[in-house]
Motif scaffolding. Structure first.
Motif, short mmCIF file in Angstrom:
data_model
loop_
_atom_site.label_atom_id
_atom_site.label_comp_id
_atom_site.label_asym_id
_atom_site.label_seq_id
_atom_site.Cartn_x
_atom_site.Cartn_y
_atom_site.Cartn_z
N LEU A 185 0.83 -1.20 0.00
CA LEU A 185 0.00 0.00 0.00
C LEU A 185 0.87 1.26 0.00
O LEU A 185 0.62 2.19 -0.77
CB LEU A 185 -0.94 -0.01 1.21
CG LEU A 185 -2.02 1.04 1.23
CD1 LEU A 185 -2.90 0.94 0.00
CD2 LEU A 185 -2.86 0.91 2.49
N VAL A 186 1.92 1.27 0.83
CA VAL A 186 2.83 2.42 0.87
C VAL A 186 3.54 2.56 -0.48
O VAL A 186 3.68 3.66 -1.02
CB VAL A 186 3.86 2.27 2.02
CG1 VAL A 186 4.99 3.27 1.90
CG2 VAL A 186 3.15 2.40 3.36
N GLY A 187 3.97 1.47 -1.05
CA GLY A 187 4.63 1.50 -2.36
C GLY A 187 3.71 2.05 -3.44
O GLY A 187 4.14 2.85 -4.28
N LEU A 188 2.45 1.66 -3.43
CA LEU A 188 1.50 2.17 -4.41
C LEU A 188 1.25 3.67 -4.21
O LEU A 188 1.13 4.42 -5.19
CB LEU A 188 0.18 1.40 -4.32
CG LEU A 188 0.21 -0.02 -4.89
CD1 LEU A 188 -1.09 -0.74 -4.60
CD2 LEU A 188 0.47 0.01 -6.39
N LEU A 189 1.19 4.11 -2.98
CA LEU A 189 0.99 5.54 -2.72
C LEU A 189 2.18 6.37 -3.20
O LEU A 189 2.01 7.44 -3.80
CB LEU A 189 0.74 5.78 -1.23
CG LEU A 189 -0.62 5.31 -0.71
CD1 LEU A 189 -0.69 5.46 0.80
CD2 LEU A 189 -1.73 6.10 -1.37
N LEU A 199 2.10 9.19 -6.16
CA LEU A 199 2.57 10.56 -5.92
C LEU A 199 3.63 10.96 -6.96
O LEU A 199 3.60 12.06 -7.50
CB LEU A 199 3.14 10.67 -4.50
CG LEU A 199 3.40 12.06 -3.97
CD1 LEU A 199 2.11 12.86 -3.91
CD2 LEU A 199 4.02 11.98 -2.59
N LEU A 200 4.54 10.05 -7.24
CA LEU A 200 5.58 10.31 -8.23
C LEU A 200 4.97 10.53 -9.61
O LEU A 200 5.34 11.46 -10.34
CB LEU A 200 6.58 9.14 -8.26
CG LEU A 200 7.74 9.27 -9.23
CD1 LEU A 200 8.64 10.44 -8.80
CD2 LEU A 200 8.53 8.00 -9.30
N LEU A 201 4.01 9.70 -9.99
CA LEU A 201 3.34 9.86 -11.28
C LEU A 201 2.60 11.20 -11.35
O LEU A 201 2.59 11.85 -12.40
CB LEU A 201 2.38 8.70 -11.54
CG LEU A 201 3.02 7.39 -11.96
CD1 LEU A 201 1.99 6.28 -12.04
CD2 LEU A 201 3.72 7.54 -13.30
N GLY A 213 4.54 22.28 -16.88
CA GLY A 213 5.91 22.76 -16.81
C GLY A 213 6.38 23.06 -15.41
O GLY A 213 7.41 23.71 -15.21
N SER A 214 5.66 22.62 -14.42
CA SER A 214 6.09 22.89 -13.04
C SER A 214 7.21 21.94 -12.66
O SER A 214 7.45 20.92 -13.29
CB SER A 214 4.89 22.75 -12.09
OG SER A 214 4.37 21.45 -12.16
N ARG A 215 7.88 22.30 -11.57
CA ARG A 215 9.06 21.52 -11.16
C ARG A 215 8.64 20.26 -10.42
O ARG A 215 7.54 20.16 -9.88
CB ARG A 215 9.97 22.37 -10.29
CG ARG A 215 9.44 22.63 -8.92
CD ARG A 215 10.42 23.48 -8.12
NE ARG A 215 10.05 23.50 -6.73
CZ ARG A 215 10.47 22.62 -5.83
NH1 ARG A 215 11.31 21.68 -6.16
NH2 ARG A 215 10.05 22.70 -4.59
N ILE A 216 9.54 19.29 -10.40
CA ILE A 216 9.35 18.06 -9.64
C ILE A 216 10.10 18.23 -8.33
O ILE A 216 11.33 18.39 -8.33
CB ILE A 216 9.89 16.83 -10.41
CG1 ILE A 216 9.17 16.70 -11.76
CG2 ILE A 216 9.71 15.56 -9.59
CD1 ILE A 216 9.74 15.63 -12.66
N VAL A 267 3.52 13.86 -14.33
CA VAL A 267 2.48 14.31 -15.26
C VAL A 267 2.30 15.82 -15.15
O VAL A 267 2.18 16.53 -16.16
CB VAL A 267 1.16 13.55 -15.00
CG1 VAL A 267 0.00 14.19 -15.75
CG2 VAL A 267 1.30 12.10 -15.38
N ARG A 268 2.29 16.36 -13.96
CA ARG A 268 2.14 17.80 -13.74
C ARG A 268 3.30 18.57 -14.38
O ARG A 268 3.12 19.63 -14.96
CB ARG A 268 2.07 18.09 -12.24
CG ARG A 268 1.57 19.48 -11.93
CD ARG A 268 1.48 19.68 -10.48
NE ARG A 268 2.78 20.18 -10.04
CZ ARG A 268 3.04 20.68 -8.86
NH1 ARG A 268 2.11 20.68 -7.94
NH2 ARG A 268 4.22 21.15 -8.56
#
Length: 187
Positions: A149-153, A157-159, A169-172, A163-164
């Motif tokens: 569950l933690v790994g999926l979260l 979040l990373l995805l 064009g916002s920063r990661i 995508v954002r």
């Protein structure tokens, strides 16, 4: 050992229709229980299912199939078809049934298999049916371990940030430096 408490799990074998009448007598003759006891137990410890259409036969129907049918006696259409070596269902062309037996012991099962092997060499032992576990838990929520569950979260979040980044064009965060803009006031 009493016949009502078998010590082994459900055993299965696949055999042709013409061997079905022999199943009941193979079980009774090799059992430590009497035939009268097996008459009572056959509905709970013996059943069969067509390999093609999955129509089920109860232990009682298999016992009736093993008994001698006299002309003039009324018999169910299922048993009439089985006596003619056809599937119990009128529209099915299958010629094999899987029998499920709850034998008295492992030795009892081996004895049953030996007797059926003599009667019909086409017998094939199959594994007992396994019940499928539902994918969703009782409340409609998938069952996941806490680590998964933690790994999926974290992956979600990373995805989200990737995508954002590509769309707006916002920063990661933690990967790209924050852009600092200084305003120089003109005098």
């Amino acid at each position: 050992m009493p016949a009502s408490t078998p010590t082994t799990e459900l055993k299965s074998a696949e055999l042709p229709i013409d061997a079905l009448p022999k199943v009941y007598w193979a079980i009774v003759s090799s059992s430590t229980s009497t035939e009268a006891q097996w008459q009572e137990l056959c509905n709970t410890r013996l059943s069969a299912e067509c390999a093609g259409c999955k129509i089920k036969l109860t232990g009682l129907e298999l016992r009736l199939l093993a008994s001698v049918h006299h002309e003039g006696e009324q018999e169910s259409p299922k048993l009439e078809r089985l006596r003619k070596n056809y599937c119990a269902r009128n529209t099915c062309e299958s010629r094999f049934y899987r029998i499920d037996v709850l034998p008295d012991s492992e030795k009892h099962w081996l004895s049953i298999k030996e007797q059926l092997q003599v009667a019909t060499p086409e017998i094939r032992e199959t594994s007992a049916r396994k019940e499928r576990k539902p994918f969703f838990g009782g409340a409609g929520v998938p069952k996941f371990s806490p680590a998964r569950l933690v790994g999926l979260l974290v992956l979600g979040l990373l995805l989200f940030f990737v995508v954002r980044h590509f769309v707006y064009g916002s920063r990661i965060p933690l990967i790209q430096k924050k852009n600092e803009y200084r305003v120089i006031q003109a005098e």
